[in-house]
Design a protein around this motif. Structure first.
Motif, PDB file in Angstrom:
ATOM      1  N   TYR A   1     -12.359  32.034   4.182  1.00  0.00           N
ATOM      2  CA  TYR A   1     -12.409  33.218   5.023  1.00  0.00           C
ATOM      3  C   TYR A   1     -11.259  33.166   6.029  1.00  0.00           C
ATOM      4  CZ  TYR A   1     -17.207  34.277   3.530  1.00  0.00           C
ATOM      5  OH  TYR A   1     -18.329  34.597   2.800  1.00  0.00           O
TER       6      TYR A   1
ATOM      7  N   PHE B   1      -7.740  32.235  12.270  1.00  0.00           N
ATOM      8  CA  PHE B   1      -8.683  31.124  12.104  1.00  0.00           C
ATOM      9  C   PHE B   1      -9.132  31.118  10.648  1.00  0.00           C
ATOM     10  CE2 PHE B   1     -10.924  27.800  13.853  1.00  0.00           C
ATOM     11  CZ  PHE B   1     -12.287  27.962  14.048  1.00  0.00           C
TER      12      PHE B   1
ATOM     13  N   LEU C   1     -11.455  29.610   7.709  1.00  0.00           N
ATOM     14  CA  LEU C   1     -12.746  28.951   7.589  1.00  0.00           C
ATOM     15  C   LEU C   1     -13.096  28.732   6.128  1.00  0.00           C
ATOM     16  CD1 LEU C   1     -14.201  31.246  10.264  1.00  0.00           C
ATOM     17  CD2 LEU C   1     -14.452  28.780  10.444  1.00  0.00           C
TER      18      LEU C   1
ATOM     19  N   PHE D   1     -20.540  27.157   7.068  1.00  0.00           N
ATOM     20  CA  PHE D   1     -19.127  27.137   7.393  1.00  0.00           C
ATOM     21  C   PHE D   1     -18.671  25.803   7.972  1.00  0.00           C
ATOM     22  CE2 PHE D   1     -17.569  31.478   6.861  1.00  0.00           C
ATOM     23  CZ  PHE D   1     -18.751  32.162   6.659  1.00  0.00           C
ATOM     24  N   GLY D   2     -17.382  25.522   7.738  1.00  0.00           N
ATOM     25  CA  GLY D   2     -16.754  24.363   8.341  1.00  0.00           C
ATOM     26  C   GLY D   2     -16.257  24.687   9.738  1.00  0.00           C
TER      27      GLY D   2
ATOM     28  N   TYR E   1     -25.151  35.277  11.720  1.00  0.00           N
ATOM     29  CA  TYR E   1     -24.438  34.073  12.100  1.00  0.00           C
ATOM     30  C   TYR E   1     -24.167  34.082  13.596  1.00  0.00           C
ATOM     31  CZ  TYR E   1     -23.569  32.750   7.245  1.00  0.00           C
ATOM     32  OH  TYR E   1     -23.721  32.355   5.940  1.00  0.00           O
TER      33      TYR E   1
ATOM     34  N   GLY F   1     -16.722  27.220  13.860  1.00  0.00           N
ATOM     35  CA  GLY F   1     -17.105  28.020  12.723  1.00  0.00           C
ATOM     36  C   GLY F   1     -18.468  28.651  12.968  1.00  0.00           C
ATOM     37  N   PRO F   2     -18.751  29.779  12.322  1.00  0.00           N
ATOM     38  CA  PRO F   2     -20.058  30.410  12.499  1.00  0.00           C
ATOM     39  C   PRO F   2     -21.172  29.544  11.902  1.00  0.00           C
ATOM     40  CG  PRO F   2     -18.616  31.771  11.128  1.00  0.00           C
ATOM     41  CD  PRO F   2     -17.887  30.521  11.417  1.00  0.00           C
ATOM     42  N   ALA F   3     -22.344  29.617  12.522  1.00  0.00           N
ATOM     43  CA  ALA F   3     -23.508  28.879  12.042  1.00  0.00           C
ATOM     44  C   ALA F   3     -24.585  29.859  11.592  1.00  0.00           C
ATOM     45  CB  ALA F   3     -24.045  27.971  13.141  1.00  0.00           C
TER      46      ALA F   3
END
Lengths: 112, 113
Positions: free
Chosen positions: A36, A88, A90, A103-104, B36, B43-45
Motif C-alpha cells: 500500500y 509512506f 506499507l 500491516f507492517g 483500522y 502502520g494501521p492496526a
C-alpha cells in the motif's frame, strides 16, 4: 516477536534514482501479501497483491513494480523515482483471504 | 470515484464522551468492513470488523453499527480515552473473491485536553 518486518525504516532518494523496499513475514505459511501507499495525511491505496510465490497482481500503476521471490518476502521497486513517489509504504499480510489484513510498520520515502 | 466515504474529516470530543465516526459506501458487492486505527508514523492496526450479514459488532468500548439497506455504517467509541486519539479508517472488501481492499479518507479523532 514481530510478525512483519519492513526495510528500510526510512529513505531519502533523488529523483531518477532506483528504489527497492522490502517486507518479510515471519511465522506465517503461504500468506497473502500486499503493498500500500499512503500520502502524508492521506488514505491508503493498494498497489499490489500476491497470493503465492512468483505471482503478483497490480492494482494501481504508479511506475512501480513488485515481486515475491520467496513465500515470506515481498519486494517493491522502481528503476526511476518520481517526486510523486514520496510517501509512506506499507506492507500487509492476510491468511486464507483478503480480509483481516495486518500491516507492517511502514517505510517513509522522501524523494527530492 | 470515492467508493468509501467517511465523515467527519476530524472529530474532537471530551474525555469520557461517546464519539461517532461515519462511513458509507456505494458498491453493493462490499460485504466485509474493517476499521483500522492509525497513530502518527505507524502502520494501521485492525481494530474491529463486521460482515454484511450482521448489523452490530461490539468489542469492548468499540461498536460497529451496520445498515445494509442504506449502505452505511458507524463506529462508536464509548468512554473516550486519551489513548484513542488517532486516525480511523473505514475500509471495504467485495464478496466476489477480490483481494482489493478499498479505504476511506479517514477521520482524525482527538480528545479535548
Amino acid at each position: 516477536a514481530q510478525t512483519i518486518h519492513q526495510w528500510p525504516v526510512a529513505e531519502i532518494k533523488a529523483v531518477g534514482s532506483p528504489l527497492s523496499l522490502g517486507c518479510t513475514i515471519k511465522g506465517k505459511s503461504s500468506p497473502n501479501l500486499y503493498w500500500y501507499w499512503q500520502a502524508t495525511g492521506g488514505t491508503l491505496q493498494q498497489l499490489f497483491y500476491s497470493i503465492t510465490v512468483g505471482q503478483v497482481e497490480s492494482v494501481v500503476q504508479l511506475n512501480l513494480s513488485a515481486s515475491r521471490p520467496k513465500d515470506d518476502q515481498f519486494i517493491l521497486s522502481t528503476e526511476k523515482l518520481l517526486l510523486s513517489h514520496s510517501g509512506f509504504y506499507l506492507c500487509a499480510w492476510s491468511l486464507g483471504g483478503a480480509d483481516e489484513q495486518y500491516f507492517g510498520p511502514g517505510t517513509r520515502l522522501t524523494v527530492l | 470515484q470515492q467508493q468509501v466515504r467517511q465523515s467527519p474529516q476530524s472529530l474532537t470530543v471530551w474525555e469520557g464522551e461517546t464519539a461517532i465516526l461515519n462511513c458509507s459506501y456505494e458498491d453493493s458487492t462490499f460485504n466485509y468492513f474493517p476499521w483500522y486505527q492509525q497513530f502518527p508514523g505507524e502502520g494501521p492496526a485492525l481494530l474491529i470488523s463486521i460482515r454484511s450479514v450482521s448489523d452490530k459488532k461490539e468489542d469492548g468500548r468499540f461498536t460497529i453499527f451496520f445498515n445494509k439497506r442504506e449502505k452505511k455504517l458507524s463506529l462508536h467509541i464509548t468512554d473516550s480515552q486519551p489513548g484513542d486519539s488517532a486516525t480511523y479508517f473505514c475500509a471495504a472488501l467485495p464478496g466476489t473473491g477480490s483481494n482489493r481492499l478499498t479505504f476511506g479518507k479517514g477521520t482524525k479523532f482527538s480528545l479535548i485536553p
